[in-house]
Design an enzyme around this catalytic site. Structure first.
Site: not given
Ligand code: UD1
Ligand code: MG
Length: 456
Positions: A12, A16, A81, A106, A408, A425
């Site tokens: 990720g 933010r 994803g 994270d 001292s 001293r």
């Molecule tokens: C995900 C889960 C959700 C869960 C939530 C908990 C899925 C589809 N959904 O959603 O069910 O409740 O986490 O926080 O898994 N990441 C990558 N590569 C990518 C996408 C994401 O490394 O292509 C990493 C992100 O950096 C992050 C983690 O995977 O650390 C989760 O991704 P994020 O996009 O935050 O998933 P959520 O939508 O929060």
């Protein structure tokens, strides 16, 4: 036991956070979030841990390589994803025969027991097990759809959920375990026909159920799986960590009259029977033995405090400060890379850098170890039971012998023999009546409206 593997998602961008540092290199309890996940994988006995990073994240890749080895850093080319992210580890884990757990870098505070519960479900025959929790506000989390007997049927992302599904409180933490080979096999079948157009890791549950395989939920607490997306959430997770450690310390017999003001690191070790007063900060690498008292407003890092020792108030212990049994370090004393023997004392306003102080020695107020000449550093050795008078500068390299005595205000540039006195001293001299004569002369001049030469 079946071999265990871990896949840590760290690709990720963390926009933010608004930080030049990659998100997962921000720290909780003095350790990067990424290192927390790697430590968890290690605690769970994982044979190999693969960290999935994004492209063009050299700082992160380097940090990951240092933690798990460069061969275990996988790059996810595009953020398509979570399923696609796990898929990026396919190559690195092609020979992995065993069970794998997916962790988010994270989400740093997942307890070992929770990860263990997920693995155990898989060891008992589940093809996929996710860590779930009762969410106070399940908002954005994926919902865990279960059957009457509690078995997991599917995970539905909030964006794709029906009204009825949105009412489900049981949420997906993101942590998922399963047999590695099956996980990579099912990943090939994941499609991106959903609201976000992403490849969802959570689809593995439905895919497993489609094959009549068992899916399970292991439960954990919401605060164990709190994720970090912003600086505010980083601070919130830090609070959760601090609160957990404070409670653990108190349960183990550490006295903390104001626990909310004391800050610990991930590796702080405090023995039973230690008292820590208000507003004390433990940076990394500190241990304190039984009966010691750390008084208010002290800052410790990379230091060891022996049994019964007294530190502070307002003390600063820097890396390599080894404070002996029953030794005293008082207010405004800074100690770096110095060993203090049993019962030694430095009670006021001193800098002790690079050296050693023998047992029972007394370092007077305002003593400075002059350890640095602008180019190199040198050691100061103060022998056992030596006495260093107040406001002395010990210019290193220098040794004060056992039982030696420094007058001292001395500037000591040569070694002092055992049991010898050294004074470095100006000798004091006096003039009888001088002060009175001085006052008389000047008050007379002032009355007469005269000024001595040079006065303004
Ligand atoms: C995900 C889960 C959700 C869960 C939530 C908990 C899925 C589809 N959904 O959603 O069910 O409740 O986490 O926080 O898994 N990441 C990558 N590569 C990518 C996408 C994401 O490394 O292509 C990493 C992100 O950096 C992050 C983690 O995977 O650390 C989760 O991704 P994020 O996009 O935050 O998933 P959520 O939508 O929060
Ligand atoms: Mg998320």
């Amino acid at each position: 036991m079946t071999d265990r593997f871990a896949i840590i998602l760290a690709a990720g961008k963390g926009t933010r956070m608004k930080s030049p540092r990659p998100k997962v290199l921000h720290e909780i309890g003095g350790r990067s979030m990424l290192a927390w996940s790697v430590a968890l994988a290690k605690d769970l006995g994982c044979k190999r841990t693969v960290v999935v990073v994004g492209p063009d994240m050299p700082q992160l890749s380097d940090a990951a390589a240092r933690l798990v080895g460069a061969e275990n850093v996988a790059v996810q080319r595009q953020q398509l994803g979570t399923a696609n992210a796990v898929d990026a580890a396919r190559d690195a884990l092609r020979d992995a025969d065993g069970h794998a757990i997916v962790l988010y870098a994270d989400t740093p505070l997942v307890p070992k027991e929770a990860g263990e519960r997920a693995f155990i479900e898989v060891e008992k025959g589940a093809s996929v097990c996710v860590l779930g929790f009762k969410a106070k506000l399940p908002n954005r989390y994926g919902r865990l759809v279960t059957t009457g007997d509690g078995a997991l049927e599917a995970i539905v992302e909030a964006n794709d959920a029906s009204e009825a599904q949105l009412a489900i409180q049981l949420a997906n933490s993101g942590v998922m375990a399963g047999p590695a080979k099956l996980m990579f096999e099912l990943l090939r079948e994941v499609k991106n026909d959903n609201a976000k157009g992403e490849f969802y890791l959570t689809d593995l549950v439905g895919l497993a159920r489609g094959r009549k395989l068992k899916a399970a939920v292991a439960l954990c607490e919401e605060r164990d799986v709190q994720g970090v997306n912003s600086q505010v959430e980083l601070a919130q997770v830090e609070q959760v960590f601090q609160q957990t450690v404070r409670e653990r310390m108190m349960a183990a017999g550490v006295t903390l009259p104001a626990p909310e003001t004391v800050w610990f690191s991930h590796d702080t070790t405090i023995a039973q029977g230690v008292t820590i007063e208000q507003n004390v900060v433990f940076a990394t690498g500190v241990s304190v033995e039984s009966g010691a008292v750390i008084r208010a407003f002290s800052h410790l890092e990379g230091a060891k405090v022996g049994a019964g020792a007294m530190v502070g108030p307002y003390a600063r212990l820097r890396p390599g400060a080894l404070i002996g049994k029953n030794a005293h370090i008082g207010n405004f004393v800074e100690v770096k890379n110095v060993t203090l023997g049993e019962g030694a004392k430095a009670n006021h306003l001193s800098y002790l850098g690079d050296g050693e102080v023998g047992a029972g020695a007394n370092i007077g107020a305002g003593t400075i170890f002059c350890n640095y000449d602008g180019f190199f550093k040198y050691r100061t050795v103060v022998g056992a039971n030596a006495f260093v008078g107040s406001n002395s500068a010990l210019v290193a390299p220098v040794t004060i012998g056992v039982g030696g005595y420094v007058g001292s205000g001395s500037v000591i540039v040569e070694d002092v023999a055992a049991d010898a006195l050294a004074i470095g001293r100006g000798r004091q001299f006096g003039k009888e009546g001088w002060a009175k004569a001085f006052r008389d002369e000047n008050s007379a001049a002032k009355k007469a409206g005269k000024k001595p030469p040079g006065a303004i």
